[in-house]
Scaffold this active site. Structure first.
Site, mmCIF file in Angstrom:
data_model
loop_
_atom_site.group_PDB
_atom_site.id
_atom_site.type_symbol
_atom_site.label_atom_id
_atom_site.label_comp_id
_atom_site.label_asym_id
_atom_site.label_seq_id
_atom_site.Cartn_x
_atom_site.Cartn_y
_atom_site.Cartn_z
ATOM 1 N N ASP A 155 0.862 -1.177 0.000
ATOM 2 C CA ASP A 155 0.000 0.000 0.000
ATOM 3 C C ASP A 155 0.906 1.236 0.000
ATOM 4 O OD1 ASP A 155 -2.420 1.582 0.395
ATOM 5 O OD2 ASP A 155 -1.737 1.821 2.459
ATOM 6 N N ASP B 49 -0.268 5.119 0.968
ATOM 7 C CA ASP B 49 -0.518 6.113 2.012
ATOM 8 C C ASP B 49 -0.483 5.503 3.402
ATOM 9 O OD1 ASP B 49 -0.966 8.535 0.443
ATOM 10 O OD2 ASP B 49 -2.694 7.471 -0.366
ATOM 11 N N THR C 85 -2.510 0.580 -4.517
ATOM 12 C CA THR C 85 -3.011 1.765 -3.826
ATOM 13 C C THR C 85 -4.395 2.148 -4.312
ATOM 14 O OG1 THR C 85 -2.594 4.124 -3.440
ATOM 15 C CG2 THR C 85 -1.791 3.221 -5.516
ATOM 16 N N SER C 86 -5.158 2.781 -3.437
ATOM 17 C CA SER C 86 -6.459 3.327 -3.822
ATOM 18 C C SER C 86 -6.325 4.678 -4.504
ATOM 19 C CB SER C 86 -7.357 3.456 -2.587
ATOM 20 O OG SER C 86 -7.668 2.178 -2.062
ATOM 21 N N LYS D 140 -10.783 -1.255 -2.134
ATOM 22 C CA LYS D 140 -10.546 -1.958 -0.880
ATOM 23 C C LYS D 140 -11.702 -1.626 0.067
ATOM 24 C CE LYS D 140 -5.517 -1.245 -1.297
ATOM 25 N NZ LYS D 140 -4.334 -0.553 -0.717
ATOM 26 N N ASP E 268 -1.819 -0.362 6.235
ATOM 27 C CA ASP E 268 -2.029 0.381 7.477
ATOM 28 C C ASP E 268 -3.474 0.451 7.912
ATOM 29 O OD1 ASP E 268 -3.165 3.529 6.929
ATOM 30 O OD2 ASP E 268 -2.515 2.345 5.219
#
Length: 221
Positions: A15, A17, A110-111, A142, A167
């Site tokens: 991931d 962020d 990642t989103s 996600k 996270d």
């Protein structure tokens, strides 16, 4: 700290962020602005924004709101976030961790959109992995496992051979749903039963195994 403290994997799925890039200041600024526009309590909004794509967070917070409006707000927020890199820095240990992965199969999952991922990785001084799965790559946000499964497929490994670094609740749930082990990074991850937990990446040492056998991660607590 959760056991085990040593993990092996053929490939890593990362991931961005709050996992390798600390963008918390930007995220908070943008979502506080959005919460004020909606007349919502910013502190309550900030509890659920991490890990998902923006439109999915908005849909969860305002379930009766037209989805078209969520997507429009998401486009506007992505533009704001991409332009705002003030305070974006690497998570402690991330530069050394990423450098140690040179030659190791790994992907960013990642989103964030492509422009946002480029902006934040650049601001943090981190090299973009050759394989990346972004918001444009998936049909579901996600905690759906689609992104991690696509990342594993692009790297050419089975889910059980991959190790996720995440996270957020949404991200950890996505990794678990994909059938992967998950290393939780940061305090937020502790509540969601990751396979192992670290406060930051200074606590992870990467040992590259011979004969393209992947990596052994030594996790200190």
């Amino acid at each position: 700290m959760t056991a085990p403290r040593t993990l092996t994997a053929r490939a890593l799925l990362l991931d961005m962020d709050s996992t390798i890039v600390n963008s918390e200041a930007v995220v908070e600024r943008c979502w506080r602005r959005w919460a004020a526009e909606q007349g919502m309590d910013a502190e309550e909004v900030l509890k659920v924004v991490h890990g998902r794509q923006g439109w999915a967070t908005m849909a969860a917070l305002l379930p009766d709101r037209p989805m078209e409006q969520n997507h429009e707000d998401n486009r506007r927020m992505l533009a704001q976030e991409t332009a705002d890199t003030d305070g974006v820095v690497p998570v402690p240990g991330a530069p050394a961790f990423m450098a140690a992965l040179d030659g190791v199969p790994h992907a960013l999952v990642t989103s964030a959109s492509i422009p946002l991922a480029d902006a934040r990785m650049g601001a943090a001084g981190l090299a973009m992995p050759a394989v990346r799965i972004t918001a444009e790559s998936v049909s579901a946000s996600k905690p759906d496992p689609e992104g991690f499964l696509k990342g594993a497929a692009e790297l050419g490994f089975a889910p059980e051979d991959c190790l996720v670094f995440e996270d957020s609740e949404a991200g950890i749930r996505a990794g678990q749903a994909a059938g992967m082990r998950v290393v939780g990074v940061g305090e937020r991850a502790a509540a969601f039963a990751p396979t192992a937990l670290v406060t930051d990446l200074t606590l992870v040492r990467v040992e590259v195994l011979a004969d393209d056998a992947g990596v052994r991660l030594h996790i200190d607590g």
